[in-house]
Scaffold this motif. Structure first.
Motif, PDB file in Angstrom:
ATOM      1  N   ARG A   1       0.840  -1.193   0.000  1.00 31.82           N
ATOM      2  CA  ARG A   1       0.000   0.000   0.000  1.00 31.82           C
ATOM      3  C   ARG A   1       0.878   1.247   0.000  1.00 31.82           C
ATOM      4  N   PRO A   2       0.707   2.136  -0.998  1.00 32.83           N
ATOM      5  CA  PRO A   2       1.490   3.375  -0.998  1.00 32.83           C
ATOM      6  C   PRO A   2       1.004   4.326   0.081  1.00 32.83           C
ATOM      7  N   GLY A   3       1.802   5.318   0.379  1.00 26.82           N
ATOM      8  CA  GLY A   3       1.419   6.326   1.361  1.00 26.82           C
ATOM      9  C   GLY A   3       1.734   7.708   0.837  1.00 26.82           C
ATOM     10  N   TRP A   4       1.778   8.685   1.772  1.00 24.98           N
ATOM     11  CA  TRP A   4       1.968  10.080   1.388  1.00 24.98           C
ATOM     12  C   TRP A   4       3.196  10.647   2.080  1.00 24.98           C
ATOM     13  N   THR A   5       3.919  11.478   1.382  1.00 25.65           N
ATOM     14  CA  THR A   5       5.105  12.116   1.940  1.00 25.65           C
ATOM     15  C   THR A   5       4.706  13.261   2.867  1.00 25.65           C
ATOM     16  N   THR A   6       5.673  13.705   3.685  1.00 26.87           N
ATOM     17  CA  THR A   6       5.446  14.931   4.453  1.00 26.87           C
ATOM     18  C   THR A   6       5.213  16.099   3.506  1.00 26.87           C
ATOM     19  N   GLY A   7       5.810  16.013   2.298  1.00 29.14           N
ATOM     20  CA  GLY A   7       5.634  17.052   1.297  1.00 29.14           C
ATOM     21  C   GLY A   7       4.270  17.054   0.655  1.00 29.14           C
TER      22      GLY A   7
ATOM     23  N   VAL B   1      -2.087  13.599  10.025  1.00 23.52           N
ATOM     24  CA  VAL B   1      -1.201  12.499  10.402  1.00 23.52           C
ATOM     25  C   VAL B   1      -0.652  11.844   9.143  1.00 23.52           C
ATOM     26  N   LYS B   2       0.664  11.770   9.064  1.00 20.23           N
ATOM     27  CA  LYS B   2       1.273  11.151   7.895  1.00 20.23           C
ATOM     28  C   LYS B   2       1.042   9.655   7.899  1.00 20.23           C
ATOM     29  N   ASP B   3       0.556   9.151   6.785  1.00 20.04           N
ATOM     30  CA  ASP B   3       0.370   7.719   6.576  1.00 20.04           C
ATOM     31  C   ASP B   3       1.341   7.291   5.488  1.00 20.04           C
ATOM     32  N   ALA B   4       2.376   6.564   5.865  1.00 22.85           N
ATOM     33  CA  ALA B   4       3.403   6.140   4.900  1.00 22.85           C
ATOM     34  C   ALA B   4       3.052   4.829   4.210  1.00 22.85           C
TER      35      ALA B   4
ATOM     36  N   LEU C   1      23.903  16.347   7.987  1.00 19.20           N
ATOM     37  CA  LEU C   1      23.852  17.243   6.828  1.00 19.20           C
ATOM     38  C   LEU C   1      23.726  18.705   7.228  1.00 19.20           C
ATOM     39  N   GLY C   2      23.637  18.965   8.525  1.00 22.67           N
ATOM     40  CA  GLY C   2      23.510  20.344   8.972  1.00 22.67           C
ATOM     41  C   GLY C   2      22.094  20.857   8.966  1.00 22.67           C
ATOM     42  N   ILE C   3      21.110  19.954   8.949  1.00 19.66           N
ATOM     43  CA  ILE C   3      19.713  20.345   9.109  1.00 19.66           C
ATOM     44  C   ILE C   3      19.370  20.114  10.570  1.00 19.66           C
ATOM     45  N   LEU C   4      19.253  21.188  11.316  1.00 23.86           N
ATOM     46  CA  LEU C   4      19.141  21.102  12.764  1.00 23.86           C
ATOM     47  C   LEU C   4      17.757  21.528  13.239  1.00 23.86           C
ATOM     48  N   GLY C   5      17.324  20.871  14.298  1.00 24.25           N
ATOM     49  CA  GLY C   5      16.069  21.248  14.937  1.00 24.25           C
ATOM     50  C   GLY C   5      14.883  20.417  14.534  1.00 24.25           C
ATOM     51  N   GLY C   6      15.062  19.489  13.591  1.00 24.85           N
ATOM     52  CA  GLY C   6      13.915  18.670  13.219  1.00 24.85           C
ATOM     53  C   GLY C   6      14.048  18.037  11.852  1.00 24.85           C
ATOM     54  N   LEU C   7      12.906  17.671  11.302  1.00 28.02           N
ATOM     55  CA  LEU C   7      12.819  16.933  10.042  1.00 28.02           C
ATOM     56  C   LEU C   7      12.832  17.867   8.836  1.00 28.02           C
ATOM     57  N   SER C   8      13.022  17.269   7.670  1.00 26.48           N
ATOM     58  CA  SER C   8      12.830  17.965   6.401  1.00 26.48           C
ATOM     59  C   SER C   8      11.446  17.616   5.863  1.00 26.48           C
ATOM     60  N   ILE C   9      10.839  18.573   5.178  1.00 23.36           N
ATOM     61  CA  ILE C   9       9.570  18.336   4.487  1.00 23.36           C
ATOM     62  C   ILE C   9       9.935  17.977   3.056  1.00 23.36           C
ATOM     63  N   LEU C  10       9.741  16.699   2.720  1.00 17.06           N
ATOM     64  CA  LEU C  10      10.317  16.114   1.508  1.00 17.06           C
ATOM     65  C   LEU C  10       9.249  15.633   0.535  1.00 17.06           C
TER      66      LEU C  10
END
Length: 374
Positions: free
Chosen positions: A19-25, A77-80, A176-185
């Motif tokens: 089952r596919p899901g959805w990105t944070t993006g 809510v992200k469903d992957a 990678l120097g991304i600080l403080g949390g996640l990336s929206i991808l």
């Protein structure tokens, strides 16, 4: 949340049962759409429907909402799907605040969303770690909502992810120097479930289909952007495109047993630098960009020791590429040639000519190696 419809990878997933899901993006633009709609109308659409880059129109149920004064917040809510994604189940929130006319769309990082602190990524230092495609999706949907409900389209969007800073410790973001949390991808909005056996089976079936259709030139691509690049370069039809993902070895080993006249490998510079260094699995969790290897290639391309040291210490492969480009060292071409030679080694003399195309995140060609072999 409704299921998106479409062909290509989704059709392959029907075959595998995953089952596919959805990105944070995808979640962030959906939350933005709901929040901005509420700002203009007083009501949150629930579920909220958006349009993804390839035309799918999934609907997302709201898990949180609030409206007060000049701002509104919606959370999804992200469903992957069946992908073992560390962000599965995370609550992605977008808070939209009205800005003066002419301000445009401004992005902010809320709690749980990282900030870029080093060069070499597709975002400037100091920017929220919200990648270009999700940003464009949010801009597009703000425009749609504004046109529908009489808004000006000038808003500040703050994206946050509950517990995102904790979740990010399980990713490569801190390195990678991304600080403080996640990336929206995300580039398509859809999460293709990670399954070695299912994905490799789909690669094999793709080779079989191409051969049955009489295709003499096929392309192994790491993602949708590289697919667009090879189509633009060579005009290949859809059935000649192999969704290689991270499994370069699976493509090469199957083509070794089931040859085609020509194989193009196309992908991001960083991923193909891993193949150039001898890795056949390009997933970030199982292989890393070898900056020392890139430095040695740079030396072969004419880099002095100062530049080679800078490449070896670079934050990312993209940063190394940019350093070399600034001094006229063709690191992209050198990586492409090394990746081609590694591929020929795996093919073990099979009658297949191989060429390699390295691209940046926007799909621009940054390195190329002409066909060799066969």
């Amino acid at each position: 949340m409704s299921a998106a419809t479409g062909g290509g990878r989704e059709a392959q997933l029907k075959h595998t049962g995953l089952r596919p899901g959805w990105t944070t993006g995808a979640c962030a633009p959906a939350a933005t759409t709901a929040a901005y709609t509420a700002l203009l109308t007083g009501e949150f659409p629930d579920p909220v429907t958006i349009t993804l880059p390839k035309g799918q129109t999934p609907a997302f149920a709201l898990a949180a909402e609030s409206l007060s004064g000049g701002s509104a917040m919606a959370g999804i809510v992200k469903d992957a799907g069946d992908d073992p994604d560390v962000t599965h189940g995370a609550l992605v929130r977008a808070t939209v605040r009205l800005l003066p006319a002419g301000s445009g769309v401004v992005f902010r990082a809320g709690p749980g969303v990282g900030t870029v602190t080093r060069p070499g990524l597709p975002l400037d230092v100091g920017e929220p770690a919200i990648n270009p495609v999700p940003r464009q999706m949010m801009r597009d949907h703000v425009g749609v909502v504004a046109a529908r409900h009489g808004g000006g389209g000038d808003v500040e969007i703050t994206v946050s992810v509950d517990h995102g800073e904790e979740i990010a410790r399980s990713t490569w973001n801190p390195r990678l120097g991304i600080l403080g949390g996640l990336s929206i991808l995300g580039t398509t909005g859809i999460v293709v479930p990670y399954s070695c056996s299912a994905w490799i089976d789909s690669i094999r079936r793709g080779v079989d289909v191409a051969r049955a259709a009489g295709r003499t030139h096929v392309a192994g691509c790491t993602g949708s952007t590289s697919e667009k690049t090879v189509v633009a370069l060579y005009g290949l039809p859809e059935d000649a495109l192999l969704d290689m993902g991270d499994f370069a070895g699976a493509v090469l080993k199957y083509v070794r047993r089931h040859p085609v006249e020509r194989l193009t490998l196309c992908g991001g510079f960083a991923k193909l630098s891993k193949l150039a260094a001898g890795h056949l699995d390009l997933h970030s969790g199982r292989s890393q960009v070898d900056k020392a290897f890139l430095a040695e290639l740079a030396r072969q391309g004419g880099a002095d020791e100062v530049l080679a040291a800078e490449v070896a210490a670079a934050n990312t492969g993209l940063a190394a590429l940019q350093m070399c480009a600034a001094q006229g060292v063709p690191l992209g071409d050198l990586v492409a040639a090394a990746a081609r030679d590694q591929a020929l080694g795996v093919l073990r003399g099979a009658p297949v000519a191989v060429d390699v195309v390295c691209i940046d995140r926007a799909g621009a060609v940054v390195g190329q190696a002409e066909p060799r072999g066969a």
